[in-house]
Design a protein around this motif. Structure first.
Motif, PDB file in Angstrom:
ATOM      1  N   MET A 248       0.926  -1.027   0.029  1.00  0.00           N
ATOM      2  CA  MET A 248      -0.083  -0.024  -0.152  1.00  0.00           C
ATOM      3  C   MET A 248       0.947   1.312  -0.085  1.00  0.00           C
ATOM      4  SD  MET A 248      -1.203   0.655   3.938  1.00  0.00           S
ATOM      5  CE  MET A 248      -1.177   2.330   3.960  1.00  0.00           C
ATOM      6  N   THR A 249       0.350   2.464  -0.103  1.00  0.00           N
ATOM      7  CA  THR A 249       1.106   3.644  -0.143  1.00  0.00           C
ATOM      8  C   THR A 249      -0.033   4.796   0.418  1.00  0.00           C
ATOM      9  OG1 THR A 249       2.646   5.175  -1.416  1.00  0.00           O
ATOM     10  CG2 THR A 249       0.319   4.509  -2.439  1.00  0.00           C
ATOM     11  N   ILE A 250       0.700   5.857   1.038  1.00  0.00           N
ATOM     12  CA  ILE A 250      -0.057   6.984   1.467  1.00  0.00           C
ATOM     13  C   ILE A 250       0.774   7.939   0.288  1.00  0.00           C
ATOM     14  CG2 ILE A 250      -0.310   8.843   3.114  1.00  0.00           C
ATOM     15  CD1 ILE A 250      -1.582   6.025   3.925  1.00  0.00           C
ATOM     16  N   SER A 262      -4.095  17.057  -0.519  1.00  0.00           N
ATOM     17  CA  SER A 262      -4.885  16.226   0.174  1.00  0.00           C
ATOM     18  C   SER A 262      -4.027  14.846   0.322  1.00  0.00           C
ATOM     19  CB  SER A 262      -6.254  16.002  -0.319  1.00  0.00           C
ATOM     20  OG  SER A 262      -6.943  17.101  -0.311  1.00  0.00           O
ATOM     21  N   ALA A 263      -4.526  13.962   1.221  1.00  0.00           N
ATOM     22  CA  ALA A 263      -3.732  12.506   1.426  1.00  0.00           C
ATOM     23  C   ALA A 263      -4.513  11.623   1.277  1.00  0.00           C
ATOM     24  CB  ALA A 263      -3.241  12.561   2.974  1.00  0.00           C
ATOM     25  N   PHE A 264      -3.870  10.633   0.570  1.00  0.00           N
ATOM     26  CA  PHE A 264      -4.809   9.477   0.289  1.00  0.00           C
ATOM     27  C   PHE A 264      -3.862   7.914   0.703  1.00  0.00           C
ATOM     28  CE2 PHE A 264      -5.909  12.778  -2.487  1.00  0.00           C
ATOM     29  CZ  PHE A 264      -7.395  12.651  -2.500  1.00  0.00           C
ATOM     30  N   LEU A 265      -4.916   7.057   0.797  1.00  0.00           N
ATOM     31  CA  LEU A 265      -4.242   5.886   0.993  1.00  0.00           C
ATOM     32  C   LEU A 265      -4.782   4.782  -0.253  1.00  0.00           C
ATOM     33  CD1 LEU A 265      -5.032   3.292   4.165  1.00  0.00           C
ATOM     34  CD2 LEU A 265      -5.655   2.500   1.666  1.00  0.00           C
ATOM     35  N   MET A 314      -5.416   5.337 -10.648  1.00  0.00           N
ATOM     36  CA  MET A 314      -5.106   4.870  -9.309  1.00  0.00           C
ATOM     37  C   MET A 314      -6.324   5.066  -8.384  1.00  0.00           C
ATOM     38  SD  MET A 314      -1.917   5.198  -6.770  1.00  0.00           S
ATOM     39  CE  MET A 314      -1.434   3.672  -5.863  1.00  0.00           C
ATOM     40  N   ARG A 315      -6.711   4.032  -7.815  1.00  0.00           N
ATOM     41  CA  ARG A 315      -8.115   4.072  -6.971  1.00  0.00           C
ATOM     42  C   ARG A 315      -7.668   4.292  -5.556  1.00  0.00           C
ATOM     43  NH1 ARG A 315     -12.174   5.685 -10.283  1.00  0.00           N
ATOM     44  NH2 ARG A 315     -13.535   5.347  -8.384  1.00  0.00           N
ATOM     45  N   ALA A 316      -8.155   5.126  -5.079  1.00  0.00           N
ATOM     46  CA  ALA A 316      -7.653   5.516  -3.558  1.00  0.00           C
ATOM     47  C   ALA A 316      -8.882   6.063  -2.717  1.00  0.00           C
ATOM     48  CB  ALA A 316      -6.513   6.553  -3.562  1.00  0.00           C
ATOM     49  N   TRP A 317      -8.240   6.130  -1.365  1.00  0.00           N
ATOM     50  CA  TRP A 317      -9.143   6.330  -0.509  1.00  0.00           C
ATOM     51  C   TRP A 317      -8.806   8.071   0.334  1.00  0.00           C
ATOM     52  CZ3 TRP A 317     -13.857   4.119   0.793  1.00  0.00           C
ATOM     53  CH2 TRP A 317     -14.099   2.664   0.345  1.00  0.00           C
ATOM     54  N   LEU A 318      -9.589   8.956   0.490  1.00  0.00           N
ATOM     55  CA  LEU A 318      -9.192  10.083   1.123  1.00  0.00           C
ATOM     56  C   LEU A 318      -8.845   9.674   2.549  1.00  0.00           C
ATOM     57  CD1 LEU A 318      -8.737  13.184   0.837  1.00  0.00           C
ATOM     58  CD2 LEU A 318     -11.334  13.361   1.467  1.00  0.00           C
ATOM     59  N   ILE A 319      -7.794  10.346   3.120  1.00  0.00           N
ATOM     60  CA  ILE A 319      -7.588  10.481   4.650  1.00  0.00           C
ATOM     61  C   ILE A 319      -7.771  11.781   5.047  1.00  0.00           C
ATOM     62  CG2 ILE A 319      -5.667  10.159   6.309  1.00  0.00           C
ATOM     63  CD1 ILE A 319      -4.191   8.023   4.342  1.00  0.00           C
ATOM     64  N   GLY A 320      -8.616  12.090   6.123  1.00  0.00           N
ATOM     65  CA  GLY A 320      -9.024  13.293   6.754  1.00  0.00           C
ATOM     66  C   GLY A 320      -9.779  14.085   5.484  1.00  0.00           C
ATOM     67  N   GLU A 321      -9.492  15.643   5.679  1.00  0.00           N
ATOM     68  CA  GLU A 321     -10.415  16.417   4.809  1.00  0.00           C
ATOM     69  C   GLU A 321      -9.321  16.729   3.837  1.00  0.00           C
ATOM     70  OE1 GLU A 321     -11.390  19.846   7.259  1.00  0.00           O
ATOM     71  OE2 GLU A 321     -11.717  18.720   9.063  1.00  0.00           O
ATOM     72  N   GLU A 322     -10.378  17.161   2.588  1.00  0.00           N
ATOM     73  CA  GLU A 322      -9.588  17.508   1.586  1.00  0.00           C
ATOM     74  C   GLU A 322      -8.748  18.792   1.959  1.00  0.00           C
ATOM     75  OE1 GLU A 322     -11.424  17.938  -2.395  1.00  0.00           O
ATOM     76  OE2 GLU A 322     -13.310  17.230  -1.465  1.00  0.00           O
ATOM     77  N   GLY A 323      -7.559  19.108   0.987  1.00  0.00           N
ATOM     78  CA  GLY A 323      -6.533  20.312   1.474  1.00  0.00           C
ATOM     79  C   GLY A 323      -5.823  20.299   2.623  1.00  0.00           C
TER      80      GLY A 323
END
Length: 645
Positions: A248-250, A262-265, A314-323
């Motif tokens: 996996m990656t962040i 923004s951060a994604f998993l 690349m399909r991903a999940w947002l971590i926390g809030e945008e920005g």
């Protein structure tokens, strides 16, 4: 006289590298200074066994394999008919070393142990011992650690995650904190792009919210077919991505120009039912919208797969809030920077161990037919003693930062007070200052330690003479050249020396939080100097010298604007680091006094111009140097330095 030949004549006796948990004088002091006796009693046996295991011939053979059989793209990235395949191949030695790290819990111990605020210390002492033998597998492990902590922080909240997000995050966390090699994951941390390294403001990777029409029918991640791929589509180009073999990656990406990054998993692989194996079996896995453009060819860390990656859907999940990606990724950066400095002192500690072993068996001429082992040679022992003094100073700063990291994650409470059977470290700050102190030290200690350790490792390499410059793959246990080459990257990744020096200045001059940061640093200096006291004439002079130096650098930090400080940021931050080291040195000598540590402290203060080298003060004979390097009463005997066949 008989002439020598390739198989007859003198052959140098091989140096013996001893269990560093017991043989490394500095590490012994660190464990007793920062860990309560109850925690040390519970962990010593396991850590000692690890220190033996990392020096086994099997581990050294795996290192050699990982160095010889470096990662590559199968077929140059294409199959026999020219179709892109994108298959990364890593060596057996790399996989075995990674599995051993999982089994020994070098990451998991922070998450599955109950040592309260001392979890991090118990963990990083293991990392310290493992670093010289892990062949860079601790790099993806560091990002694994950071990702686990980030997910742990989100999972601990009662709200903010949908049921499916909680399931995905929990699944990833369980894998990241596992000791089972068949289950454990590492993680990437993708920030760097062609527009800049540490500066992510110009990130060109874009994430678009594009959910599947029926979320229950979303494609599945290959790493665990119970979890679906995320609703965000990420495309862009990542310029420097280590841990390419992770599960996996962040990563950082922009969702809206006005919101920042923004951060994604994202899982590295996804299930594709249309794939057909070479034997005709339907269904398989492929990279999750990732194309490995090429692998980097580096000066060091050559066993570590580092790549340029193109991302398309690349399909991903947002971590926390945008920005809020910088805020989210800072959790990982704090941890990976500590891993980087522990690796620096880990490389240095192993290099010093090799130098000590060599000095014990190598003889040199000292005139008129006399020969001495290097362990009794006045000049050589002075060099190793000075090296040991600098090493211990770096250790004090690194492990004080580790101590703060542990406090920030698990502040002492009634529930974990049972682990504190020894008095807390004299420089345990009030809870309100832990965060501001860590904010400064996470940048400061990495800037100073990673830069300073490199020439010290080179000094250890030089102490072996010509053999130190060789890669010594046939005698991997003395291969300081490999350690030196790999250690050079520590002052570059996770923020270069200058970048982090500038970041420390920004933290201190921050309009909202800077005052607390400077208060925290002042608290450490003043509390430490008050603890030392300096009742006798010599130590009173030490205290006054350090207090004067702190007043000077603190005055600049208070008086000058950020823009004025920035050109001198490296010099200013390094002086702050030296003040902190001086305080930590004096506190160490006061907590567990002894002739060796007091002389080490005195020499450090003189070297950094906090005190004068008054005539007749201190012991500078070879016996004191030997005691500093090997420990009191542990100077190796003067046996044969070689064998003649």
């Amino acid at each position: 006289m008989q002439p020598s030949s390739s198989n007859t004549g003198f052959f140098q006796q091989q140096p013996i590298i001893r269990n560093q948990f017991h043989d490394d004088v500095s590490l012994q002091r660190i464990t007793k200074l920062f860990l309560p006796s109850s925690v040390l009693d519970q962990t010593s046996s396991e850590i000692s066994q690890l220190a033996d295991d990392v020096l086994s011939q099997q581990v050294f053979d795996w290192i050699t394999d990982a160095e010889h059989s470096q990662p590559y793209l199968r077929g140059g990235g294409r199959d026999a008919f020219g179709k892109p395949t994108n298959e990364l191949v890593v060596t057996e030695g790399w996989r075995r070393l990674q599995d051993l790290g999982f089994q020994k819990g070098v990451i998991a111990v922070n998450y599955d142990s109950d040592y309260g605020p001392f979890n991090r210390l118990a963990q990083f002492i293991r990392c310290h011992l493992w670093e010289g033998s892990c062949a860079n597998t601790l790099c993806p492990a560091a990002m694994q650690d950071g990702a686990a902590r980030l997910l742990q922080r989100h999972l601990s909240r009662k709200s903010g995650l949908s049921p499916i997000e909680r399931k995905v995050f929990q699944n990833a966390y369980d894998h990241l904190t596992s000791r089972d090699p068949a289950k454990a994951w590492t993680s990437g941390q993708w920030m760097t792009e062609r527009t800049g390294g540490s500066d992510v403001s110009q990130t060109e990777t874009v994430a678009t919210y594009d959910p599947y029409p029926d979320p229950s029918a979303a494609p599945l991640a290959d790493v665990d077919e119970k979890t679906p791929l995320g609703p965000w589509s990420v495309s862009g180009f990542k310029w420097f991505s280590s841990a390419t073999d992770s599960q996996m990656t962040i990563l950082l990406a922009k969702t809206d120009p006005s919101k920042g990054v923004s951060a994604f998993l994202a899982p590295m692989r996804r299930h594709n039912p249309s794939l057909v194996s070479a034997t005709g079996v339907a269904g398989g896995s492929e990279l999750n919208g990732i194309t490995i453009q090429r692998l980097k060819h580096k000066f060091g860390t050559q066993s570590l797969p580092t790549a340029e990656l193109e991302l398309k859907n690349m399909r991903a999940w947002l971590i926390g809030e945008e920005g809020k990606g910088i805020y989210e990724i800072s959790t990982i950066l704090t941890i990976t920077r500590v891993h980087t400095t522990v690796s620096s002192v880990g490389y240095l500690g192993r290099s010093l161990g090799v130098a000590k072993g060599f000095a014990a068996v190598r003889e040199v001429g000292v005139g008129r037919g006399r020969r001495l082992p290097l362990s009794s040679h006045p000049l050589h022992m002075r060099t190793l003693a000075n090296l040991t003094i600098d090493y211990h100073g770096l250790m004090l700063l690194v492990y004080y930062t580790v101590f703060l990291l542990g406090l920030s994650e698990k502040l002492p409470t009634a529930a974990n007070a049972r682990t504190e059977t020894a008095p807390p470290h004299p420089l345990t700050p009030p809870a309100r200052l832990v965060g501001p102190l860590l904010r400064a030290l996470s940048s400061l200690h990495k800037s100073y330690v990673a830069h300073t350790a490199v020439p010290l490792i080179y000094t250890a390499m030089q102490s072996l003479g010509g053999v130190g410059y060789l890669l010594n793959e046939e005698s991997q246990h003395i291969n300081i050249a490999r350690l030196f080459r790999d250690a050079c990257v520590s002052a570059i990744w996770e923020g270069t020396t200058d970048v982090l020096a500038g970041d420390t200045i920004r933290a201190i001059k921050h309009p909202r939080d800077g005052e607390d940061v400077l208060k925290g640093l002042t608290w450490v200096v003043e509390t430490g100097l008050d603890f030392v006291g300096g009742g006798d004439g010599g130590k009173a002079g030490w205290v006054a010298g350090v207090r004067r130096a702190w007043g000077e650098v603190k005055g600049r930090l208070e008086r000058e604007a950020q823009g004025e400080l920035l050109p001198d940021a490296r010099a200013v931050v390094f002086r702050v680091a030296e003040v902190l080291l001086a305080v930590l040195y004096m506190v160490d000598a006061a907590v567990r006094p002894g002739a060796e540590i007091e002389e080490m402290c005195r020499r450090y203060l003189v070297e950094k111009a906090f005190a004068q080298d008054a005539k007749g003060v201190g012991k500078k004979d070879v016996a004191m140097d030997q005691a500093i390097v090997y420990g009191a009463g542990k100077v190796p005997g003067q046996g044969a330095a070689g064998v003649k066949l």
